[in-house]
Design an enzyme around this catalytic site. Structure first.
Site, PDB file in Angstrom:
ATOM      1  N   ASP A 180       0.819  -1.214   0.000  1.00  8.71           N
ATOM      2  CA  ASP A 180       0.000   0.000   0.000  1.00  8.71           C
ATOM      3  C   ASP A 180       0.849   1.259   0.000  1.00  8.71           C
ATOM      4  OD1 ASP A 180      -2.170  -1.655   0.219  1.00  8.71           O
ATOM      5  OD2 ASP A 180      -2.991  -0.708   2.016  1.00  8.71           O
ATOM      6  N   HIS A 193       3.727  -2.076   3.484  1.00  4.92           N
ATOM      7  CA  HIS A 193       3.862  -0.717   2.949  1.00  4.92           C
ATOM      8  C   HIS A 193       5.320  -0.505   2.554  1.00  4.92           C
ATOM      9  CE1 HIS A 193       0.418  -0.580   5.730  1.00  4.92           C
ATOM     10  NE2 HIS A 193      -0.056   0.421   5.013  1.00  4.92           N
TER      11      HIS A 193
END
Length: 279
Positions: free
Chosen positions: A91, A236
């Site tokens: 993400d 992430h």
């Protein structure tokens, strides 16, 4: 003839029981702040597609030998109904760490799904967006500014989702079909607008909470502890500890017999439907 008093007493008891259940349900909804989120697992999507395909074959007598298979990076085809598949997702990129991550994924022959942010990411690293698509990864949306969609007005939600769609399509030639709502927060309004824009929502089953630590060993440990078949791993690549953890995560899960696939490959031969949520 049954006693009216006894009948009335029984009816009253039933009503009190129903009222108790209703109160408990109301309390649950009040505590959660929303109705129960309906999500669809990869196995349920595959099973539904297989059942539909079986009905079609029975009707016309034709069979597709590759109907339940999907291509997974450089590994040829994989049937996640019979293989321990897992999806690696990232993400909030692309970022200055993404080039190294792409190098690792290429070396390990692992496809991933990237849920990209617009502002200061897509618009800052357009060449990395193109590279992700060119190297066979799934490129999806994580909104334009990471606005919490359940706190936004419908027009704001639409803008947050449509703007990255347009930029990704301009850069890669492909319009995203998947999105991940920031913090995983979604509701009926988000579902409706996602359906309108042709987007399915994808949550996760594994999180390292790498936004709270730069300890790569801890990130690896958390992922390995939570991983299971058909899992969707949330990481992430914007955080310094995450990309260094990726080689170890990949190697350890491969040793456990996992095959890495993108989210669409995890669902194949089924497909994510716009407006629905997958986890």
């Amino acid at each position: 003839m049954p006693s009216l008093t006894r009948k009335t007493t029984k009816t009253g008891t039933r009503l009190r029981v129903l009222a108790t259940f209703a109160a408990a349900a109301s309390l649950t909804l009040a505590l959660s702040g929303c109705t129960k989120l309906e999500t669809h697992s990869p196995s349920s999507v595959r099973n539904a597609a297989d059942a539909q395909a079986a009905d079609g074959k029975a009707a016309d007598g034709k069979a597709d030998a590759f109907g339940t298979q999907a291509r997974a990076g450089g590994l040829g085809t994989v049937d996640c109904a019979h293989t321990k598949c897992i999806a690696l997702t990232f993400d909030a990129g692309p970022s200055e760490n993404s080039a190294r991550l792409l190098d690792i994924l290429k070396e390990k022959q692992v496809p991933a799904t990237f849920f990209l942010l617009g502002k200061r990411h897509i618009d800052t690293y357009p060449e990395l967006v193109r590279r992700m698509a060119d190297e066979g990864h799934e490129v999806a949306s994580h909104t334009w500014t990471h606005k919490i969609l359940t706190d936004a007005e419908p027009d704001e939600i639409r803008e947050e989702l449509e703007r990255p769609n347009k930029e990704i399509e301009r850069l890669t030639g492909e319009r995203p079909t998947l999105m991940r709502p920031p913090q995983g927060r979604t509701d009926d309004t988000v579902h409706d607008i996602s359906r309108e824009l042709g987007l399915a929502e994808v949550l996760w089953t594994v999180t390292a909470k790498d936004y709270k630590t730069n300890d790569s060993d801890l990130i690896t440990e958390r992922v390995l502890d939570q991983s299971s078949r058909d899992g969707i791993i949330l990481l992430h690549d914007i955080y310094d500890g995450t990309v260094p953890a990726v080689p170890g995560i990949i190697d350890a899960l491969k040793k456990r017999g996992y095959v890495f696939v993108t989210v669409p490959q995890l669902l194949a031969p089924g497909k994510a439907e716009p407006g629905k949520v997958y986890r």
